[in-house]
Design a protein around this motif. Structure first.
Motif: not given
Length: 532
Positions: A476-477, A468-473, A480-484
């Motif tokens: 988003l990447g 799940i985490i890999g798919k979400l990241g 071009k959605v940057n995660v702070a």
């Protein structure tokens, strides 16, 4: 200490001016100054308070010259002419008078309903022209007709009451109105589609938000029953004006009465000149009584603040003393964030709100914190709500508010937990303030987390399975959605899990749809917080 000094730069009544004088406040009454922005900017630095109506434009540039200014009082509800963000940054309180013109606006809606039902403006113009066209203006009675009220809050509630007195059948759509409140008002609570299909007259009484913009879209208008009449005395932009014009021409809509328009001043509009369309120039609050009421109210509120520090109907500050504000500031912001979280997550009507205060925070000014929570919840549907008016609105909608305090019961010195109750679920979120003063979410749906609050966030729920985490990241990447900042939590191994991402920019609708399309997430919800 020198007496506070107030400038009145728009037209207020002599009685309002006298209130300032009677309270010992020095007042300059210059009712035409607001129209001259350069002249106003030249003198604004001398004043502690500024009392206005709609003519004065309080811009960031003007506020740069307002070195002493402590409070801006708007006689009326609308504050579109005030840069609230700039005022907040400079520590200037912005007050309005949200309840002074409710009856006047409701009466105007009723008057517009009569006017369009009996074609009064056209009949009057014809008669003035020396014609006697009695058979041309065949009207309809209101008695026995079904009135659909979209938004049954302060003004909408008055309209419901007046319409019942006219022996109309009243149905109302308001996502935040409880069944108990509807029963007490004597109206039938319905969904929007049901209202559109059944109503003979439809009147709008909601603010203009992203959720309500074009609430009467072409699609919605086409669902209405043939011969419906539309009344809008609330805000321009709630109705698709071109679609309304087309349906008036086709005969599907029998008439319309509008006091507000998408672009104002409305010197031209697609609806102008159409038969049985009644138009007025935003007169909803324009009665002698209403104008006097809001003028007197703003004078009293500003005087109370400048002399006693009391805060009433402020749009950017909760009710609290100056001493309390120093300690409570971060907690007030946390309370609003928690309310905003559950408000954005809850689409169905809220029946009850419970706020639990644990540890150190339980000894603070809980009334101000309660108001902050409620305001955060209500702002999803009413961005102009403030921490004073929010509890009033909640009470009018039949929402039960309860508060619980308890001694320190966990690892944190203090925390706030907000629980909302609807007909189908309970939703809870808790948070605390760390020593750096930054609010944090620490528990959502009973799952422990540690999430810093950001302006743009993304909340997801899923089953606790690998990938799940890999798919979400990755998704988003790729967009071009940057995660702070990124926080995870789960109820138990293999059970329910949640994730909260603090983003540098909002997640676009197409990104949300792509995440939903993966089939991995039970819920994907973008969240926005007013982070100063």
């Amino acid at each position: 200490m020198a007496a506070p000094k107030v400038l009145i730069s728009d037209k207020l009544s002599d009685a309002a001016v006298q209130i300032f004088k009677d309270r010992g406040i020095e007042v300059d009454f210059r009712p035409d100054l607001g129209k001259d922005k350069e002249a106003l900017a030249a003198v604004i630095g001398d004043y502690d308070g500024l009392a206005i109506r709609s003519a004065t434009k309080v811009t960031e540039k003007l506020l740069e010259n307002a070195k002493k200014l402590k409070v801006i009082g708007r006689a009326g509800i609308g504050v579109d002419n005030v840069d609230r963000e700039a005022a907040s940054k400079r520590g200037v309180i912005v007050m309005n008078t949200p309840f002074g013109n409710m009856i006047t606006t409701a009466e105007h809606a009723i008057a517009m309903m009569f006017a369009v039902a009996r074609q009064l403006p056209e009949a009057s113009a014809s008669t003035h022209a020396g014609k006697w066209e009695k058979s041309k203006f065949m009207g309809v009675e209101l008695t026995g007709k079904t009135l659909g009220v979209i938004g049954a809050g302060n003004i909408g509630g008055i309209v419901c009451n007046r319409a019942l007195g006219l022996k109309m059948k009243v149905i109302a759509y308001d996502p935040f109105m409880s069944q108990e409140k509807a029963d007490k008002m004597g109206v039938e609570k319905v969904e929007l589609d049901d209202l559109l299909k059944r109503a003979d007259f439809i009147t709008l009484h909601v603010p203009l938000t992203e959720q309500t913009r074009n609430i009467l879209s072409r699609e919605a208008l086409e669902k209405t029953k043939k011969g419906v009449r539309i009344i809008n005395c609330a805000r321009g932009g709630l109705v698709d004006e071109q679609a309304l014009a087309d349906l008036l021409k086709s005969g599907h809509v029998a008439g319309a009465a509008l006091d507000v328009f998408a672009v104002e001043p409305a010197t031209e509009n697609v609806l102008f000149g159409l038969p049985n369309v009644v138009c007025t120039p935003h007169l909803g609050a324009s009665t002698t009584e209403a104008q006097e009421n809001v003028a007197l109210q703003v004078a009293e509120q500003m005087s109370n603040y400048l002399l006693d520090g009391a805060v009433e109907n402020a749009l950017n500050l909760p009710s609290m003393t100056a001493e309390e504000a120093k300690v409570m500031g971060p907690w007030v912001k946390l309370a609003e964030y928690l309310g905003s979280f559950v408000g954005q997550m809850t689409d169905e009507p809220i029946k009850a709100i419970n706020v639990t205060y644990d540890g150190t925070v339980s000894k603070m000014n809980l009334k101000a914190l309660d108001c902050a929570v409620i305001a955060g919840i209500m702002k999803r549907t009413n961005p102009d709500v403030n921490m004073v008016s929010a509890p009033v609105i909640a009470k009018e909608r039949g929402i039960q508010i309860s508060t619980t305090t308890q001694d320190k019961s966990g690892v944190f010195d203090g925390y706030i937990k907000v629980t909302v109750v609807t007909d189908i679920r309970e939703r809870a979120v808790a948070g605390t303030c760390f020593s750096d003063g930054k609010p944090r979410f620490i528990q959502i749906k009973g799952i422990n987390v540690d999430a810093e609050v950001g302006q743009h966030m993304l909340y997801t729920t899923n089953k606790d399975v690998p990938g799940i985490i890999g798919k979400l990241g990755t998704l988003l990447g790729d967009n071009k959605v940057n995660v702070a900042n990124f926080t995870l939590g789960r109820a138990a191994e293999g059970g329910e899990a949640i994730a909260i991402a603090y983003l540098d920019a909002p997640a676009a609708p197409e990104v949300v749809k792509e995440l939903e399309g993966t089939g991995l997430f039970q819920q994907v919800k973008p969240l926005e917080f007013n982070v100063a």
